[in-house]
Design a protein around this motif. Structure first.
Motif, PDB file in Angstrom:
ATOM      1  N   GLY A  99     -21.539 -23.572  15.868  1.00  0.00           N
ATOM      2  CA  GLY A  99     -22.500 -23.414  15.191  1.00  0.00           C
ATOM      3  C   GLY A  99     -22.621 -23.334  13.735  1.00  0.00           C
ATOM      4  O   GLY A  99     -22.937 -23.085  12.274  1.00  0.00           O
ATOM      5  N   ILE A 100     -21.291 -24.249  13.413  1.00  0.00           N
ATOM      6  CA  ILE A 100     -21.060 -24.478  11.352  1.00  0.00           C
ATOM      7  C   ILE A 100     -21.960 -25.785  11.240  1.00  0.00           C
ATOM      8  O   ILE A 100     -22.183 -26.795  11.933  1.00  0.00           O
ATOM      9  CB  ILE A 100     -19.439 -25.088  11.790  1.00  0.00           C
ATOM     10  N   PRO A 101     -22.375 -25.734  10.409  1.00  0.00           N
ATOM     11  CA  PRO A 101     -23.703 -26.574   9.531  1.00  0.00           C
ATOM     12  C   PRO A 101     -22.689 -27.964   9.478  1.00  0.00           C
ATOM     13  O   PRO A 101     -22.083 -28.024   9.438  1.00  0.00           O
ATOM     14  CB  PRO A 101     -23.665 -25.525   8.249  1.00  0.00           C
ATOM     15  N   THR A 102     -23.591 -29.019   9.838  1.00  0.00           N
ATOM     16  CA  THR A 102     -23.594 -30.353   9.325  1.00  0.00           C
ATOM     17  C   THR A 102     -23.922 -30.840   8.378  1.00  0.00           C
ATOM     18  O   THR A 102     -23.528 -32.226   8.382  1.00  0.00           O
ATOM     19  CB  THR A 102     -22.994 -31.134  10.622  1.00  0.00           C
ATOM     20  N   GLU A 103     -24.891 -30.186   8.091  1.00  0.00           N
ATOM     21  CA  GLU A 103     -25.983 -30.917   6.392  1.00  0.00           C
ATOM     22  C   GLU A 103     -25.286 -29.968   5.545  1.00  0.00           C
ATOM     23  O   GLU A 103     -25.058 -28.847   5.400  1.00  0.00           O
ATOM     24  CB  GLU A 103     -27.701 -30.307   7.074  1.00  0.00           C
ATOM     25  N   PRO A 104     -25.865 -31.098   4.419  1.00  0.00           N
ATOM     26  CA  PRO A 104     -25.220 -29.543   3.111  1.00  0.00           C
ATOM     27  C   PRO A 104     -26.142 -28.798   3.272  1.00  0.00           C
ATOM     28  O   PRO A 104     -27.433 -28.871   3.573  1.00  0.00           O
ATOM     29  CB  PRO A 104     -25.538 -30.918   1.784  1.00  0.00           C
ATOM     30  N   LEU A 105     -25.114 -27.575   2.469  1.00  0.00           N
ATOM     31  CA  LEU A 105     -25.877 -25.747   2.436  1.00  0.00           C
ATOM     32  C   LEU A 105     -25.493 -25.493   1.898  1.00  0.00           C
ATOM     33  O   LEU A 105     -24.169 -25.227   1.016  1.00  0.00           O
ATOM     34  CB  LEU A 105     -25.312 -25.587   4.046  1.00  0.00           C
ATOM     35  N   ALA A 106     -26.150 -24.719   0.664  1.00  0.00           N
ATOM     36  CA  ALA A 106     -25.812 -23.966  -0.083  1.00  0.00           C
ATOM     37  C   ALA A 106     -26.563 -22.546  -0.290  1.00  0.00           C
ATOM     38  O   ALA A 106     -27.835 -22.580   0.056  1.00  0.00           O
ATOM     39  CB  ALA A 106     -26.355 -24.262  -1.870  1.00  0.00           C
ATOM     40  N   PHE A 107     -25.518 -21.603  -1.044  1.00  0.00           N
ATOM     41  CA  PHE A 107     -26.138 -20.424  -1.263  1.00  0.00           C
ATOM     42  C   PHE A 107     -26.082 -20.110  -3.087  1.00  0.00           C
ATOM     43  O   PHE A 107     -24.970 -20.912  -2.896  1.00  0.00           O
ATOM     44  CB  PHE A 107     -25.142 -19.273  -0.501  1.00  0.00           C
ATOM     45  N   SER A 108     -26.787 -19.301  -3.367  1.00  0.00           N
ATOM     46  CA  SER A 108     -26.728 -19.231  -4.748  1.00  0.00           C
ATOM     47  C   SER A 108     -25.651 -17.749  -5.124  1.00  0.00           C
ATOM     48  O   SER A 108     -24.701 -17.287  -4.143  1.00  0.00           O
ATOM     49  CB  SER A 108     -27.391 -17.486  -4.749  1.00  0.00           C
ATOM     50  N   ASN A 109     -25.112 -17.997  -6.141  1.00  0.00           N
ATOM     51  CA  ASN A 109     -23.433 -17.689  -7.048  1.00  0.00           C
ATOM     52  C   ASN A 109     -22.873 -18.648  -5.893  1.00  0.00           C
ATOM     53  O   ASN A 109     -21.921 -18.150  -6.660  1.00  0.00           O
ATOM     54  CB  ASN A 109     -23.452 -15.732  -6.076  1.00  0.00           C
ATOM     55  N   ASN A 110     -23.024 -19.520  -5.100  1.00  0.00           N
ATOM     56  CA  ASN A 110     -21.966 -20.284  -4.660  1.00  0.00           C
ATOM     57  C   ASN A 110     -21.357 -19.745  -3.392  1.00  0.00           C
ATOM     58  O   ASN A 110     -20.192 -20.327  -3.337  1.00  0.00           O
ATOM     59  CB  ASN A 110     -21.514 -20.845  -5.240  1.00  0.00           C
ATOM     60  N   ALA A 111     -21.324 -18.536  -3.105  1.00  0.00           N
ATOM     61  CA  ALA A 111     -20.991 -17.557  -2.399  1.00  0.00           C
ATOM     62  C   ALA A 111     -20.850 -18.375  -0.679  1.00  0.00           C
ATOM     63  O   ALA A 111     -21.499 -19.475  -0.046  1.00  0.00           O
ATOM     64  CB  ALA A 111     -22.164 -16.134  -1.524  1.00  0.00           C
ATOM     65  N   ILE A 112     -19.778 -17.420  -0.357  1.00  0.00           N
ATOM     66  CA  ILE A 112     -19.314 -19.188   1.199  1.00  0.00           C
ATOM     67  C   ILE A 112     -18.557 -16.737   1.307  1.00  0.00           C
ATOM     68  O   ILE A 112     -18.747 -16.085   1.648  1.00  0.00           O
ATOM     69  CB  ILE A 112     -18.237 -19.153   0.862  1.00  0.00           C
ATOM     70  N   GLY A 113     -18.902 -17.744   2.883  1.00  0.00           N
ATOM     71  CA  GLY A 113     -18.405 -16.176   4.568  1.00  0.00           C
ATOM     72  C   GLY A 113     -17.198 -16.471   4.431  1.00  0.00           C
ATOM     73  O   GLY A 113     -17.210 -17.895   4.623  1.00  0.00           O
ATOM     74  N   ARG A 114     -16.590 -15.408   5.252  1.00  0.00           N
ATOM     75  CA  ARG A 114     -16.166 -16.029   6.179  1.00  0.00           C
ATOM     76  C   ARG A 114     -16.166 -15.588   7.547  1.00  0.00           C
ATOM     77  O   ARG A 114     -16.756 -14.559   8.334  1.00  0.00           O
ATOM     78  CB  ARG A 114     -14.586 -14.499   6.048  1.00  0.00           C
ATOM     79  N   ASN A 115     -16.229 -16.924   8.258  1.00  0.00           N
ATOM     80  CA  ASN A 115     -16.293 -16.685  10.115  1.00  0.00           C
ATOM     81  C   ASN A 115     -18.137 -16.935   9.932  1.00  0.00           C
ATOM     82  O   ASN A 115     -18.249 -16.249  10.760  1.00  0.00           O
ATOM     83  CB  ASN A 115     -15.901 -15.550  10.303  1.00  0.00           C
ATOM     84  N   GLY A 116     -18.533 -17.309   9.231  1.00  0.00           N
ATOM     85  CA  GLY A 116     -20.129 -17.416   8.999  1.00  0.00           C
ATOM     86  C   GLY A 116     -20.538 -17.390   7.813  1.00  0.00           C
ATOM     87  O   GLY A 116     -20.278 -17.462   6.713  1.00  0.00           O
ATOM     88  N   PRO A 117     -22.386 -16.507   7.262  1.00  0.00           N
ATOM     89  CA  PRO A 117     -22.941 -16.644   5.943  1.00  0.00           C
ATOM     90  C   PRO A 117     -22.299 -15.496   4.792  1.00  0.00           C
ATOM     91  O   PRO A 117     -21.575 -14.613   5.629  1.00  0.00           O
ATOM     92  CB  PRO A 117     -24.437 -16.704   6.375  1.00  0.00           C
TER      93      PRO A 117
END
Length: 139
Positions: A99-117
């Motif tokens: 379930g890990i994205p293989t296409e480039p992805l971005a979220f506002s604030n360059n936010a990243i999640g732990r074990n998911g979005p």
């Protein structure tokens, strides 16, 4: 009587909440690699369902470097945004078996999640109802 009515009307107008402002919100998507496919963007206006249940979407042709998409008439409020490079033009974010994205992805604030979005609160930003640009960097 006429003066009293005007005074009453003026008091009501002054007591009413300010009308919400609406303006253009530009999403600037950086780090686009290549020209295949398109950049899909989504705007979210609430935490519920984030990042799967979007409020508004758009798309722009992939161009190396930076692309921009403008949402018009957006009222002031709290929002979050996502963008991904749909390299295979299937309108879906490609993922691997985990379930890990293989296409480039971005979220506002360059936010990243732990074990998911990331959480909406990590990706959210205030929009004041005046023209504003939010930058997202594809990874």
């Amino acid at each position: 009587m006429h003066i009293r009515s005007n005074a009453r009307l003026a008091a009501l107008v002054l007591a009413a909440p300010a009308l919400a402002q609406a303006a253009d919100l530009t999403l600037e998507v950086k780090n686009v690699q290549g020209t295949s496919g398109q950049i899909l963007v989504a705007l979210f206006n609430k935490a519920e369902g984030f990042p799967h249940t979007y409020w508004k979407t758009g798309e722009v042709v992939a161009t190396p470097g930076v692309v921009k998409f403008v949402f018009t008439g957006i009222p002031e409020g709290t929002y979050a945004a996502t963008a991904f490079h749909d390299q295979d033009n299937n309108k879906k974010l490609r993922t691997n078996g985990l379930g890990i994205p293989t296409e480039p992805l971005a979220f506002s604030n360059n936010a990243i999640g732990r074990n998911g979005p990331p959480a909406f609160s990590d990706a959210s930003f205030k929009f004041t109802g005046t023209p504003q640009t939010v930058t997202l960097t594809l990874k």
